[in-house]
Design a protein around this motif. Structure first.
Motif, PDB file in Angstrom:
ATOM      1  N   ASN A  72      12.673  -1.653 -10.577  1.00 25.73           N
ATOM      2  CA  ASN A  72      12.518  -2.178  -9.220  1.00 25.73           C
ATOM      3  C   ASN A  72      12.698  -1.085  -8.167  1.00 25.73           C
ATOM      4  O   ASN A  72      11.974  -1.040  -7.173  1.00 25.73           O
ATOM      5  CB  ASN A  72      13.506  -3.311  -8.970  1.00 25.73           C
ATOM      6  CG  ASN A  72      13.179  -4.548  -9.778  1.00 25.73           C
ATOM      7  OD1 ASN A  72      12.091  -4.682 -10.310  1.00 25.73           O
ATOM      8  ND2 ASN A  72      14.141  -5.431  -9.879  1.00 25.73           N
ATOM      9  N   LEU A  73      13.647  -0.198  -8.399  1.00 23.10           N
ATOM     10  CA  LEU A  73      13.867   0.917  -7.487  1.00 23.10           C
ATOM     11  C   LEU A  73      12.653   1.847  -7.455  1.00 23.10           C
ATOM     12  O   LEU A  73      12.198   2.256  -6.382  1.00 23.10           O
ATOM     13  CB  LEU A  73      15.116   1.692  -7.885  1.00 23.10           C
ATOM     14  CG  LEU A  73      15.447   2.916  -7.052  1.00 23.10           C
ATOM     15  CD1 LEU A  73      15.857   2.496  -5.655  1.00 23.10           C
ATOM     16  CD2 LEU A  73      16.538   3.728  -7.710  1.00 23.10           C
ATOM     17  N   VAL A 104       6.476  -5.709  -2.939  1.00 22.47           N
ATOM     18  CA  VAL A 104       6.686  -7.151  -3.030  1.00 22.47           C
ATOM     19  C   VAL A 104       6.637  -7.625  -4.486  1.00 22.47           C
ATOM     20  O   VAL A 104       7.259  -8.629  -4.830  1.00 22.47           O
ATOM     21  CB  VAL A 104       5.636  -7.890  -2.168  1.00 22.47           C
ATOM     22  CG1 VAL A 104       5.681  -9.379  -2.371  1.00 22.47           C
ATOM     23  CG2 VAL A 104       5.816  -7.538  -0.712  1.00 22.47           C
ATOM     24  N   GLU A 105       5.944  -6.898  -5.326  1.00 22.17           N
ATOM     25  CA  GLU A 105       5.678  -7.308  -6.704  1.00 22.17           C
ATOM     26  C   GLU A 105       6.921  -7.610  -7.537  1.00 22.17           C
ATOM     27  O   GLU A 105       6.905  -8.589  -8.296  1.00 22.17           O
ATOM     28  CB  GLU A 105       4.818  -6.223  -7.367  1.00 22.17           C
ATOM     29  CG  GLU A 105       4.481  -6.456  -8.787  1.00 22.17           C
ATOM     30  CD  GLU A 105       5.056  -5.419  -9.673  1.00 22.17           C
ATOM     31  OE1 GLU A 105       5.255  -5.755 -10.843  1.00 22.17           O
ATOM     32  OE2 GLU A 105       5.316  -4.295  -9.234  1.00 22.17           O
ATOM     33  N   GLY A 122       0.646  -0.123  -1.731  1.00 24.60           N
ATOM     34  CA  GLY A 122       2.059   0.145  -1.488  1.00 24.60           C
ATOM     35  C   GLY A 122       2.820  -1.107  -1.096  1.00 24.60           C
ATOM     36  O   GLY A 122       3.924  -1.359  -1.584  1.00 24.60           O
ATOM     37  N   LEU A 123       2.230  -1.905  -0.247  1.00 25.88           N
ATOM     38  CA  LEU A 123       2.871  -3.151   0.159  1.00 25.88           C
ATOM     39  C   LEU A 123       3.004  -4.096  -1.028  1.00 25.88           C
ATOM     40  O   LEU A 123       4.048  -4.726  -1.226  1.00 25.88           O
ATOM     41  CB  LEU A 123       2.072  -3.800   1.285  1.00 25.88           C
ATOM     42  CG  LEU A 123       2.652  -5.067   1.883  1.00 25.88           C
ATOM     43  CD1 LEU A 123       3.988  -4.766   2.543  1.00 25.88           C
ATOM     44  CD2 LEU A 123       1.691  -5.655   2.873  1.00 25.88           C
ATOM     45  N   GLY A 143       2.679  -2.787 -11.904  1.00 23.63           N
ATOM     46  CA  GLY A 143       3.019  -1.587 -11.142  1.00 23.63           C
ATOM     47  C   GLY A 143       2.130  -0.405 -11.493  1.00 23.63           C
ATOM     48  O   GLY A 143       1.676   0.328 -10.617  1.00 23.63           O
ATOM     49  N   ILE A 144       1.862  -0.218 -12.778  1.00 21.64           N
ATOM     50  CA  ILE A 144       0.970   0.867 -13.197  1.00 21.64           C
ATOM     51  C   ILE A 144      -0.438   0.632 -12.676  1.00 21.64           C
ATOM     52  O   ILE A 144      -1.094   1.555 -12.196  1.00 21.64           O
ATOM     53  CB  ILE A 144       0.997   1.017 -14.727  1.00 21.64           C
ATOM     54  CG1 ILE A 144       2.334   1.574 -15.174  1.00 21.64           C
ATOM     55  CG2 ILE A 144      -0.143   1.906 -15.211  1.00 21.64           C
ATOM     56  CD1 ILE A 144       2.537   1.577 -16.666  1.00 21.64           C
ATOM     57  N   LEU A 145      -0.905  -0.602 -12.749  1.00 21.60           N
ATOM     58  CA  LEU A 145      -2.245  -0.921 -12.242  1.00 21.60           C
ATOM     59  C   LEU A 145      -2.347  -0.665 -10.744  1.00 21.60           C
ATOM     60  O   LEU A 145      -3.323  -0.064 -10.273  1.00 21.60           O
ATOM     61  CB  LEU A 145      -2.577  -2.379 -12.551  1.00 21.60           C
ATOM     62  CG  LEU A 145      -3.909  -2.881 -12.022  1.00 21.60           C
ATOM     63  CD1 LEU A 145      -5.051  -2.237 -12.785  1.00 21.60           C
ATOM     64  CD2 LEU A 145      -3.985  -4.376 -12.105  1.00 21.60           C
TER      65      LEU A 145
END
Length: 66
Positions: A9-10, A40-41, A35-36, A55-57
């Motif tokens: 998460n960090l 939020v993800e 980035g936004l 996150g990788i995608l």
């Protein structure tokens, strides 16, 4: 919450904020949106593997778009 989840998460928040600032500075919509979404993800996607894959995608999307 496990330490690995906190670290992911960090990292997603850090990379997401860097993409957001880069997108604002360059006036590029896709990095700013990615980035936004990366920030939020972690609140929306459950599970470590799901967060990692999304996150990788999202991190690769601006490079794949070029």
């Amino acid at each position: 919450m496990q330490p690995l989840d906190l670290f992911l998460n960090l990292m997603l928040g850090l990379v997401g904020s860097a993409y957001l600032l880069y997108g604002r500075k360059q006036a590029a919509g896709l990095p700013m949106l990615c980035g936004l979404m990366m920030m939020v993800e972690p609140y929306v996607v459950p599970g470590f593997i799901g967060q990692l894959l999304v996150g990788i995608l999202l991190a690769a999307l601006p490079f794949l778009r070029r």
